[in-house]
Write a protein that holds these residues in place. Sequence first.
Motif, PDB file in Angstrom:
ATOM      1  N   ALA A  58     -30.561 -28.132  70.135  1.00 19.12           N
ATOM      2  CA  ALA A  58     -31.776 -28.951  70.237  1.00 19.12           C
ATOM      3  C   ALA A  58     -31.497 -30.244  70.986  1.00 19.12           C
ATOM      4  CB  ALA A  58     -32.313 -29.255  68.841  1.00 19.12           C
ATOM      5  N   LEU A  59     -30.352 -30.855  70.704  1.00 17.18           N
ATOM      6  CA  LEU A  59     -29.975 -32.100  71.378  1.00 17.18           C
ATOM      7  C   LEU A  59     -29.777 -31.863  72.872  1.00 17.18           C
ATOM      8  CD1 LEU A  59     -29.092 -35.055  71.481  1.00 17.18           C
ATOM      9  CD2 LEU A  59     -26.816 -34.338  70.742  1.00 17.18           C
ATOM     10  N   THR A  60     -29.034 -30.827  73.207  1.00 17.47           N
ATOM     11  CA  THR A  60     -28.777 -30.502  74.613  1.00 17.47           C
ATOM     12  C   THR A  60     -30.085 -30.264  75.360  1.00 17.47           C
ATOM     13  OG1 THR A  60     -26.646 -29.496  74.051  1.00 17.47           O
ATOM     14  CG2 THR A  60     -27.610 -28.896  76.176  1.00 17.47           C
ATOM     15  N   ARG A  61     -30.990 -29.508  74.721  1.00 24.60           N
ATOM     16  CA  ARG A  61     -32.278 -29.204  75.352  1.00 24.60           C
ATOM     17  C   ARG A  61     -33.120 -30.464  75.510  1.00 24.60           C
ATOM     18  NH1 ARG A  61     -36.798 -25.254  72.658  1.00 24.60           N
ATOM     19  NH2 ARG A  61     -38.529 -25.778  74.033  1.00 24.60           N
ATOM     20  N   THR A  62     -33.145 -31.316  74.492  1.00 24.96           N
ATOM     21  CA  THR A  62     -33.933 -32.554  74.539  1.00 24.96           C
ATOM     22  C   THR A  62     -33.468 -33.443  75.683  1.00 24.96           C
ATOM     23  OG1 THR A  62     -34.337 -32.524  72.147  1.00 24.96           O
ATOM     24  CG2 THR A  62     -34.572 -34.635  73.260  1.00 24.96           C
ATOM     25  N   VAL A  63     -32.150 -33.654  75.770  1.00 18.53           N
ATOM     26  CA  VAL A  63     -31.592 -34.517  76.811  1.00 18.53           C
ATOM     27  C   VAL A  63     -31.833 -33.931  78.198  1.00 18.53           C
ATOM     28  CG1 VAL A  63     -29.454 -35.470  77.770  1.00 18.53           C
ATOM     29  CG2 VAL A  63     -29.857 -35.574  75.302  1.00 18.53           C
ATOM     30  N   GLU A  64     -31.555 -32.644  78.358  1.00 19.55           N
ATOM     31  CA  GLU A  64     -31.704 -32.020  79.677  1.00 19.55           C
ATOM     32  C   GLU A  64     -33.151 -32.052  80.160  1.00 19.55           C
ATOM     33  OE1 GLU A  64     -29.981 -28.136  79.357  1.00 19.55           O
ATOM     34  OE2 GLU A  64     -27.923 -28.879  79.655  1.00 19.55           O
ATOM     35  N   GLU A  65     -34.106 -31.829  79.245  1.00 20.85           N
ATOM     36  CA  GLU A  65     -35.521 -31.853  79.634  1.00 20.85           C
ATOM     37  C   GLU A  65     -35.962 -33.259  80.034  1.00 20.85           C
ATOM     38  OE1 GLU A  65     -37.807 -30.134  76.492  1.00 20.85           O
ATOM     39  OE2 GLU A  65     -37.351 -28.073  77.110  1.00 20.85           O
ATOM     40  N   MET A  66     -35.491 -34.270  79.283  1.00 18.35           N
ATOM     41  CA  MET A  66     -35.872 -35.652  79.618  1.00 18.35           C
ATOM     42  C   MET A  66     -35.228 -36.108  80.919  1.00 18.35           C
ATOM     43  SD  MET A  66     -36.131 -37.745  76.034  1.00 18.35           S
ATOM     44  CE  MET A  66     -37.046 -39.058  76.847  1.00 18.35           C
ATOM     45  N   VAL A  67     -33.998 -35.696  81.156  1.00 15.70           N
ATOM     46  CA  VAL A  67     -33.313 -36.058  82.401  1.00 15.70           C
ATOM     47  C   VAL A  67     -34.030 -35.413  83.590  1.00 15.70           C
ATOM     48  CG1 VAL A  67     -31.191 -35.764  83.750  1.00 15.70           C
ATOM     49  CG2 VAL A  67     -31.055 -36.478  81.353  1.00 15.70           C
TER      50      VAL A  67
END
Length: 251
Positions: A104-113
Motif C-alpha cells: 500500500a505504501l509503495t503504491r501510494t508513493v508511486e501514484e503521487m510521484v
Amino acid sequence: SLKASKKNYFKADIEGETITLHQDTVFKYQLLNSQTIDKKTYEAILKEDAYNTLMQRAINLLARKAHSKHSLISELKAHDPEGTTLHSIVEKLEKLGYINDQKALTRTVEEMVEFDLKGPAFIRQKCLKEGFEKFDIEDALSVYTEEIQREKINQLIHSENKHLQKYSLQKRKEKLLNSLYRKGFTPDVFQPIVEQFLTKIEATTDEEGLLEKRIEALKNRYDLSDYKEKQKLIAKLLREGFSYNHIKRQL
C-alpha cells in the motif's frame, strides 16, 4: 417485502419497518423466497448483515485507493465503534492479502510521484498521517529523485506564473517560493530554479508598466488627495515588491 436498492443492497420491509440488507445476507437466508422469520433468525440476520455491510465498505475503500491497516481502521471505526466486527474483517482481509502495508505504501508513493504535483515533504506527511512507518516511507521515497522534483517544479512555476502577471518580479518570487514550499518541495532544489526563471523573464518584464496597471486597478480604493490614504496605497505597492522610487514617480 423485498426489492433491489443500490448496488449490492436490498430494501426489506419487515412488519412496517424498512431496513437495508446486503445481498450476501439476502442470499444466505434465502430472503427472496416468501417465509416467516422468527425473532432469533431476525437477530441473526441483523448481526450477519452488520458484518457484510462493513466488509463491503472496507472493499469499496480498498478499491478506490491503497490503505494501510491503520488508515482503513480509522475510516471504518465510526461504523463499528466497539471494533468487534471490524477486528474480524481486518483480520480476514489481511489473510486474503487485501491489506498489506508495504504494498500500500509503495503504491501510494508511486501514484503521487507520477500523478500529483506535490513534493517529497508533502508525500511524507501524508503517509505518516495514514499510519505508515517513517523508515518505510523514506525507503519508498527513494523513487522521488531530484530530477523528477526539478521537472515538477518547472511545470508548476510556468503554470502559476500565468496567474501572477500583475505582480512585480519580487512579489512573484515570494509567491512562487511560498507555493512550492507549501506543496512540499525541497528549498535547496526549488530556490535556484525560481531565481533562474525570474532572471530569464526579467529582460522582457516592464516593471513600470506593471506598476502603472496596478495603480490604475487600485486607485479607486484610496483617496489619493488624503495623505494617510496615499501612504496606505504606497505601503501596499511596496509589499507587492514594486520599487519605492517608481511608486513615488507615478504617484
